[in-house]
Enzyme design. Structure first.
Site, short mmCIF file in Angstrom:
data_model
loop_
_atom_site.label_atom_id
_atom_site.label_comp_id
_atom_site.label_asym_id
_atom_site.label_seq_id
_atom_site.Cartn_x
_atom_site.Cartn_y
_atom_site.Cartn_z
N GLU A 1 -5.18 -1.25 -9.26
CA GLU A 1 -4.85 -0.54 -8.02
C GLU A 1 -4.74 0.96 -8.27
O GLU A 1 -3.78 1.62 -7.88
CB GLU A 1 -3.55 -1.09 -7.42
N GLU B 1 -5.48 -9.97 -4.11
CA GLU B 1 -4.04 -10.24 -4.07
C GLU B 1 -3.69 -10.60 -2.63
O GLU B 1 -3.42 -9.72 -1.80
CB GLU B 1 -3.20 -9.04 -4.52
#
Ligand SMILES: *[C@@H]1O[C@H](CO)[C@@H](O)[C@H](O)[C@H]1NC(C)=O
Ligand SMILES: *[C@@H]1O[C@H](CO)[C@@H](O)[C@H](O)[C@H]1NC(C)=O
Ligand SMILES: *[C@@H]1O[C@H](CO)[C@@H](O)[C@H](O)[C@H]1NC(C)=O
Ligand SMILES: *[C@@H]1O[C@H](CO)[C@@H](O)[C@H](O)[C@H]1NC(C)=O
Ligand SMILES: *[C@@H]1O[C@H](CO)[C@@H](O)[C@H](O)[C@H]1NC(C)=O
Length: 633
Positions: free
Chosen positions: A190, A270
């Site tokens: 991320e 996710e």
């Protein structure tokens, strides 16, 4: 042999994605994984494929439970799992690597393969994961205080390269192209959420990974589902995917992926079936119906999905991290139950079965017995007797001793986790009333002449405290590290105190004592000492008790109701922090492998308040506190 590979550099500017040659014969495609850009799908061994995966971090469960949890994940219909790899676990000190016991990553991956699960590997170096310093080792801050974490800074790259090479060497035989389960390897984590936006750095990481693993697995990135996050998270040459939870418009969420990944299969790396919880807030839950609805929507459009977390587990010891930045600080619970489909103890929930029902409409379910909750031990109350004060001059837990004009950080003192006592003399003439001010990470018990005067708290932004006639007396600040920030732009989260003044006068000439608890066996043979119950005015105390287990030990939960704040150990295993005063977590999960038939030992380090009963009890049900249902869900 290896077929022509599909995943090659996909430059952002090139709207026309590369396509794959179709398989010529089966043997040529055996053990391969890649992207068929033309048909927006993955190809596993040359055949169209999509995964429904679940996250399980091996470092959040004792290795004895790895197979159990993985088998239950397969039984839910998942065909893959995802795990982070935690640098700080595997390289606790520079160059000293640890791959055994609960750190035996290769064994974990082997079991995954034996249980018929493919693997999405997320080796970092930074992982966030609600772990201390986002999985980075604390010694980076010690050895290179000016280090620019998660950038091409040579100080960071030197260590990150060495670590990554170690991991990649270990897992190489387990890549799909070598016949193993690992189909995808993530580049950084991320990264678009990190202000540095150093794309040279992510390119360098990608090159390190490619050099080691070639095209034997697919490289990928993942970022929050928005164009602004993908901007710095996208790495040319790695497959760009996104993260999002329930209650979003999936069309819009996947659209952000399409801006950077115009073709290829849709992926949510996710998908959140639950959420993390910080100390002092309500336990976070997500409704099952919201989870199954969004999951179905994603599977309907052909997406591959990883459910984060499918099994959360536990932040044993001091491994939990914290969120915050810009003055805020919120450490996470010891439990990482996450309201996941499998509980912290690996028990299936209604959410588990509901998710399985959805998956079954898209993938063949394996012919496996469905799991049921495991039996739990109800071992009853344990009387705890005080045996030693933490701040005893004889303490066996002192790992660092130093003096200095100014306080040094935990890192400079080589104290990773635990506590540092900062001591100095107060000046004999100061104004009245006298106000002590200290920048504190993260919590400091303040003592004058060994008597508790109050608490400084980073969580509550309390950095000042009035002191009663402190003139010329001894000041002790016992500082606790509650977990380094794991997310955001301020992860350079040094622990300790600084800028300590009293009524504006700077305090100097400090003595510093660091305490850590990697081995507590020295407490085993101590005899009882006398203390009062209630508030611990003279410093933290170790208390010890025993309990007997007849027959095979079972998982159990330690109920800390009535106590203040501390750390609990069973048979030497650090179960983690407890803090029932603040909650919401009241019980600590105790896995059966930490227990034994016959006599067992419970030791706690209580920092603040000794229950009048002096008892904790082992019970068969968890208490993670009052739930807060996420209303958006
Ligand atoms: C999602 O957003 C798209 C475009 O913005 C819209 O057309 C669609 O109706 C939305 N879907 C739902 C379920 O609201
Ligand atoms: C499922 O497994 C059981 C036990 O191994 C076996 O008896 C049964 O035939 C299997 N069913 C199918 C559909 O394969
Ligand atoms: C602490 O002291 C240092 C050095 O004197 C100074 O640079 C810094 O701004 C101070 N920090 C705070 C929060 O007062
Ligand atoms: C500093 O502290 C030490 C230990 O408490 C003491 O012996 C010493 O005199 C102090 N030095 C100064 C300059 O105050
Ligand atoms: C505790 O006592 C036992 C028996 O007296 C002895 O064998 C053991 O070595 C002692 N352990 C420690 C840590 O002192």
């Amino acid at each position: 042999m290896w077929p022509l590979m599909f995943v090659t550099t996909l430059a952002l500017s090139s709207a026309i994605a590369e396509t794959v040659n179709l398989p010529r014969n089966d043997s040529e495609w055996q053990y391969s994984f890649g992207v068929d850009y033309e048909n927006n799908q993955f190809l596993l061994d040359g055949k169209p494929f999509r995964y429904v995966s679940g996250s399980f971090h091996y470092f959040r469960a004792p290795r004895q439970y790895w197979r159990d949890r993985l088998r239950k994940m397969r039984a839910a219909g998942l065909n893959a799992i995802s795990t982070y790899v935690e640098w700080s676990l595997h390289e606790p000190e520079p160059g000293q690597f640890n791959w055994v016991g609960d750190a035996d990553l290769v064994e974990f991956l082997n079991i995954a393969q034996e249980e018929d699960l493919l693997v999405l590997l997320r080796p970092g170096p930074y992982i966030c994961a609600e772990r201390d310093l986002g999985g980075l080792p604390y010694w980076l801050l010690r050895d290179e205080p000016n280090i620019r974490l998660r950038t091409k800074d040579v100080a960071f790259m030197k260590h990150a390269t060495s670590y990554l090479n170690q991991v990649l060497e270990k897992i190489k035989p387990l890549l799909r192209g070598n016949g193993g389960p690992i189909i995808m390897v993530q580049v950084e984590n991320e990264y678009g959420s990190y202000k540095a936006c150093d794309t040279d750095y992510t390119d360098m990481l990608k090159d390190i990974i490619i050099e080691k693993i070639g095209n034997k697995a697919l490289l990928y990135t993942t970022d929050g589902a928005s164009a602004s996050l993908l901007r710095c998270g996208f790495v040319p040459g790695a497959y760009a995917t996104v993260d999002f939870g329930t209650s979003v418009n999936i069309t819009n969420s996947f659209q952000s992926m399409r801006l950077y990944q115009p073709r290829g299969p849709l992926v949510n790396s996710e998908f959140y079936p639950g959420w993390l919880t910080h100390w002092g807030e309500a336990f976070q839950r997500i409704k099952t119906e919201a989870v199954t609805r969004t999951l179905r929507e994603m599977l309907d459009v052909g997406a591959s999905v990883n459910i984060y977390m499918f099994y959360g587990g536990t932040n044993f010891g001091f491994t939990s991290g914290a969120n915050g930045g810009a003055g805020a600080y919120s450490p996470q619970l010891t439990s990482y139950d996450y309201d996941a489909p499998l509980t912290e103890a690996g028990d299936p929930t209604d959410k588990y079965y509901a998710i399985r029902d959805v998956i079954g409409q898209y993938l063949p379910l394996p012919n496996m017995t469905l799991p049921v909750a495991s039996p739990k031990g109800n071992y009853g109350p344990v009387l705890l007797e005080p045996i030693q004060k933490l701040l005893d001059s004889q303490s066996p837990f002192v790992v660092s001793l130093a003096t200095g004009e100014q306080p040094k950080t935990f890192e400079a003192l080589s104290v990773n986790q635990g506590f540092v006592l900062y001591e100095t003399d107060l000046p004999s003439s100061i104004s009245d009333p006298a106000i002590l001010r200290a920048k504190t990470s993260d919590r400091a018990l303040v003592y004058v002449d060994n008597r508790l005067c109050g608490t400084l708290s980073r969580i509550d932004k309390i950095f000042t405290i009035p002191l009663e006639s402190p003139y010329g007396r001894r000041l002790n600040l016992l500082v606790e590290n509650q977990g380094r920030l794991n997310f955001g732009n301020e992860i350079h989260d040094f622990k300790g105190i600084s800028n300590v003044t009293i009524s504006g006068i700077s305090l100097s000439n400090w003595t510093m004592t660091g305490y850590a608890f990697s081995d507590i066996s020295s407490l085993r043979n101590l005899t009882t000492v006398n203390i009062e119950s209630g508030t611990l005015n003279n410093g933290p105390v170790f208390l010890r008790g025993h309990f007997t287990i007849n027959g095979q030990p079972l998982d159990t939960y330690l109920d800390t109701t009535g106590w203040g704040k501390g750390v609990a150990f069973v048979n030497g295993y650090n179960l983690g922090r407890y803090w029932p005063l603040v909650g919401p977590q009241i019980t600590l999960y105790v896995p059966a492998p930490y227990l034994r038939t016959g006599e067992n030992e419970l030791i706690i380090l209580e920092l603040e308040y000794v229950s009048q009963t002096r008892k904790m009890k082992f019970q068969a049900v968890p208490n993670l506190g009052t739930a807060s249902l996420n209303l958006n869900s």
